[in-house]
Design a protein around this motif. Sequence first.
Motif, PDB file in Angstrom:
ATOM      1  N   LYS A   1      -6.839  17.713  14.097  1.00  0.00           N
ATOM      2  CA  LYS A   1      -7.659  17.209  15.189  1.00  0.00           C
ATOM      3  C   LYS A   1      -7.437  15.722  15.435  1.00  0.00           C
ATOM      4  CE  LYS A   1     -11.305  20.646  14.524  1.00  0.00           C
ATOM      5  NZ  LYS A   1     -12.762  20.851  14.268  1.00  0.00           N
ATOM      6  N   GLY A   2      -6.489  15.139  14.693  1.00  0.00           N
ATOM      7  CA  GLY A   2      -6.157  13.741  14.879  1.00  0.00           C
ATOM      8  C   GLY A   2      -7.076  12.781  14.160  1.00  0.00           C
ATOM      9  N   ARG A   3      -7.937  13.329  13.296  1.00  0.00           N
ATOM     10  CA  ARG A   3      -8.837  12.456  12.546  1.00  0.00           C
ATOM     11  C   ARG A   3      -8.138  11.946  11.281  1.00  0.00           C
ATOM     12  NH1 ARG A   3     -13.981  16.254  11.953  1.00  0.00           N
ATOM     13  NH2 ARG A   3     -12.246  17.624  11.354  1.00  0.00           N
ATOM     14  N   LEU A   4      -8.486  10.702  10.919  1.00  0.00           N
ATOM     15  CA  LEU A   4      -7.866  10.029   9.763  1.00  0.00           C
ATOM     16  C   LEU A   4      -8.696  10.274   8.521  1.00  0.00           C
ATOM     17  CD1 LEU A   4      -5.776   7.951   8.583  1.00  0.00           C
ATOM     18  CD2 LEU A   4      -7.440   6.162   9.228  1.00  0.00           C
ATOM     19  N   HIS A   5      -8.009  10.617   7.429  1.00  0.00           N
ATOM     20  CA  HIS A   5      -8.659  10.797   6.125  1.00  0.00           C
ATOM     21  C   HIS A   5      -7.990   9.865   5.112  1.00  0.00           C
ATOM     22  CE1 HIS A   5     -10.751  14.618   7.239  1.00  0.00           C
ATOM     23  NE2 HIS A   5      -9.749  14.658   8.124  1.00  0.00           N
ATOM     24  N   ALA A   6      -8.783   9.355   4.180  1.00  0.00           N
ATOM     25  CA  ALA A   6      -8.241   8.523   3.098  1.00  0.00           C
ATOM     26  C   ALA A   6      -7.815   9.412   1.945  1.00  0.00           C
ATOM     27  CB  ALA A   6      -9.270   7.508   2.626  1.00  0.00           C
ATOM     28  N   ALA A   7      -6.611   9.175   1.434  1.00  0.00           N
ATOM     29  CA  ALA A   7      -6.088   9.985   0.336  1.00  0.00           C
ATOM     30  C   ALA A   7      -6.627   9.545  -1.013  1.00  0.00           C
ATOM     31  CB  ALA A   7      -4.571   9.934   0.331  1.00  0.00           C
ATOM     32  N   ARG A   8      -7.315   8.427  -1.068  1.00  0.00           N
ATOM     33  CA  ARG A   8      -7.927   7.951  -2.316  1.00  0.00           C
ATOM     34  C   ARG A   8      -9.167   7.147  -1.974  1.00  0.00           C
ATOM     35  NH1 ARG A   8      -3.394   4.384  -5.086  1.00  0.00           N
ATOM     36  NH2 ARG A   8      -2.279   6.378  -4.772  1.00  0.00           N
ATOM     37  N   ASP A   9      -9.952   6.831  -3.004  1.00  0.00           N
ATOM     38  CA  ASP A   9     -11.191   6.082  -2.779  1.00  0.00           C
ATOM     39  C   ASP A   9     -10.884   4.755  -2.099  1.00  0.00           C
ATOM     40  OD1 ASP A   9     -12.617   8.097  -3.954  1.00  0.00           O
ATOM     41  OD2 ASP A   9     -12.735   7.119  -5.931  1.00  0.00           O
ATOM     42  N   LEU A  10     -11.769   4.357  -1.221  1.00  0.00           N
ATOM     43  CA  LEU A  10     -11.572   3.155  -0.416  1.00  0.00           C
ATOM     44  C   LEU A  10     -12.708   2.180  -0.686  1.00  0.00           C
ATOM     45  CD1 LEU A  10      -9.666   2.052   1.828  1.00  0.00           C
ATOM     46  CD2 LEU A  10     -11.297   2.965   3.498  1.00  0.00           C
ATOM     47  N   GLY A  11     -12.378   0.972  -1.177  1.00  0.00           N
ATOM     48  CA  GLY A  11     -13.389  -0.029  -1.435  1.00  0.00           C
ATOM     49  C   GLY A  11     -13.662  -0.885  -0.217  1.00  0.00           C
ATOM     50  N   HIS A  12     -14.872  -1.432  -0.152  1.00  0.00           N
ATOM     51  CA  HIS A  12     -15.236  -2.295   0.972  1.00  0.00           C
ATOM     52  C   HIS A  12     -14.355  -3.555   0.955  1.00  0.00           C
ATOM     53  CE1 HIS A  12     -17.973  -3.747   4.125  1.00  0.00           C
ATOM     54  NE2 HIS A  12     -17.794  -4.948   3.577  1.00  0.00           N
ATOM     55  N   GLY A  13     -13.740  -3.861   2.093  1.00  0.00           N
ATOM     56  CA  GLY A  13     -12.874  -5.025   2.213  1.00  0.00           C
ATOM     57  C   GLY A  13     -11.478  -4.840   1.668  1.00  0.00           C
ATOM     58  N   GLN A  14     -11.152  -3.604   1.294  1.00  0.00           N
ATOM     59  CA  GLN A  14      -9.842  -3.359   0.683  1.00  0.00           C
ATOM     60  C   GLN A  14      -8.717  -3.725   1.647  1.00  0.00           C
ATOM     61  OE1 GLN A  14      -9.513   0.167  -1.742  1.00  0.00           O
ATOM     62  NE2 GLN A  14      -7.475   0.605  -0.932  1.00  0.00           N
ATOM     63  N   ASP A  15      -7.716  -4.455   1.112  1.00  0.00           N
ATOM     64  CA  ASP A  15      -6.500  -4.857   1.835  1.00  0.00           C
ATOM     65  C   ASP A  15      -6.788  -5.658   3.101  1.00  0.00           C
ATOM     66  OD1 ASP A  15      -4.574  -3.939   0.048  1.00  0.00           O
ATOM     67  OD2 ASP A  15      -4.751  -1.886   0.802  1.00  0.00           O
ATOM     68  N   ILE A  16      -7.939  -6.354   3.087  1.00  0.00           N
ATOM     69  CA  ILE A  16      -8.245  -7.354   4.120  1.00  0.00           C
ATOM     70  C   ILE A  16      -8.245  -8.723   3.459  1.00  0.00           C
ATOM     71  CG2 ILE A  16      -9.995  -8.259   5.696  1.00  0.00           C
ATOM     72  CD1 ILE A  16     -10.952  -5.429   6.178  1.00  0.00           C
ATOM     73  N   ARG A  17      -7.442  -9.618   4.024  1.00  0.00           N
ATOM     74  CA  ARG A  17      -7.480 -11.008   3.547  1.00  0.00           C
ATOM     75  C   ARG A  17      -8.528 -11.748   4.369  1.00  0.00           C
ATOM     76  NH1 ARG A  17      -2.549 -14.367   3.943  1.00  0.00           N
ATOM     77  NH2 ARG A  17      -3.749 -15.661   2.496  1.00  0.00           N
TER      78      ARG A  17
END
Length: 461
Positions: free
Chosen positions: A177-193
Amino acid sequence: MTARGTHTHAGEHAQDAEDLDVDEVLALVNEGSTGDSAVPSPPPRGTPQTSGAPRKPDTDQHRATPWPEARAIAGRAARTGSRRAPVSVVLDSALSLVLAAPLVALSDLPSFDTSAMDGWAVAGPGPWAVREDGVLAGHARSEPLSDGEAVRIATGARVPADATAVIRSEHGRTDDKGRLHAARDLGHGQDIRPRGQECRSGDQLLPGGTLVTPPVLGLAAAAGYDTLTVVPRPRVEVLILGDELLTEGLPREGLIRDALGPMLPSWLRALGAEVTAVRRLGDDEKVLHKAITGSTADLIVTTGGTASGPVDHVHPTLRRIGAELLVDGVKVRPGHPMLLARIKDDQHLVGLPGNPLAAISGLLTLAEPLLRTLSAHPAPEPYELPLQDAVHGHPYDTRLIPVVLRGDCAVPLHYNGPAMLRGIAGADALAVVPPGGARQGQQAELIDLPWAAAGIGVCFT
């Protein structure tokens, strides 16, 4: 190129004849003698000349400055002069200079929230509906994200407002359906500088006195600098003296090639100087006087003419202009008849001997510490390595010997006479050999050559 006046060679241990007393000449001439002789044979080549304390000079003529003291005097000499005004230079011209002021951040780094990875910026918990458009680096701010929304994003792109994390490309998947799923747990602010993660505007990034290296240039550019305030390069003028010098072709009819004219400017630049002129004056006292008194350089370097021969005009010229001799001869071989003079509060002269290796000795003994102080460069940390072979020593002077570095030891090179360049051309450093010589395995202080790297593969032993 050799110094004007008599010059004597005794095997590979050639010495400046003008530096030798009678006992030294005899010792060199008799080195390696195998027959019966009234003169005791010296120690075999490659062993220290004396086993006890260095022999004291027999005459009063050897009143030169000890080598370590001469270097210290040269390092202090420029501090008595007027302060050199800092200059502003563009980043491309600042490499190897020293910051004259602290480097202060002109903006936050990063200046906005940025993505640390290629992937998707997401808001709230998933799964997420993915927008059709994407966010690229260098583009304007995109629309804020609502909870449950995601947008494709590139590394370095500005993160949309209200985004809570970035999912890396390899850590996300889309369903049918074109929806995005995370393949692993996602932390708040992850990979944002986040904005200001590295620094805030006004933070001191580096103190004054820092050497400008390539990473410093990068940091300065990232922090918003177009120019840097630095200590200027010392301006050096080189005066080549000697009627016997050729600038091209083969030696002929008593004339020899000038080796110092091509060599010294590059060496001085490697020591951080700006060489403003290289002038060949010949043996003319009036021309030398005019050249010295008319120079505006911070340092004047002369070659040859530092002894007391009939065409050695450096000392008489310095006396005539009232210069202050800070060092007049150094207890070092080769290069004993070097000198350092203060012409004005903010101007000095280093007189180098005319022999090439002797001139290099003078350059590293007197010019290098002076230029280092003028440039505000820190003194290099001294270090030692054991000598692979024993080294013949002078009775009461320091010797500087070209060496190559092989693993954990320094290998002394042959062709180390005052007029020879063959050894130093393949060297990594100069070994400081104390009076009396050094035995095999003895630790020796080393002076690195500014461009050398260990293991260059040339070893004249």
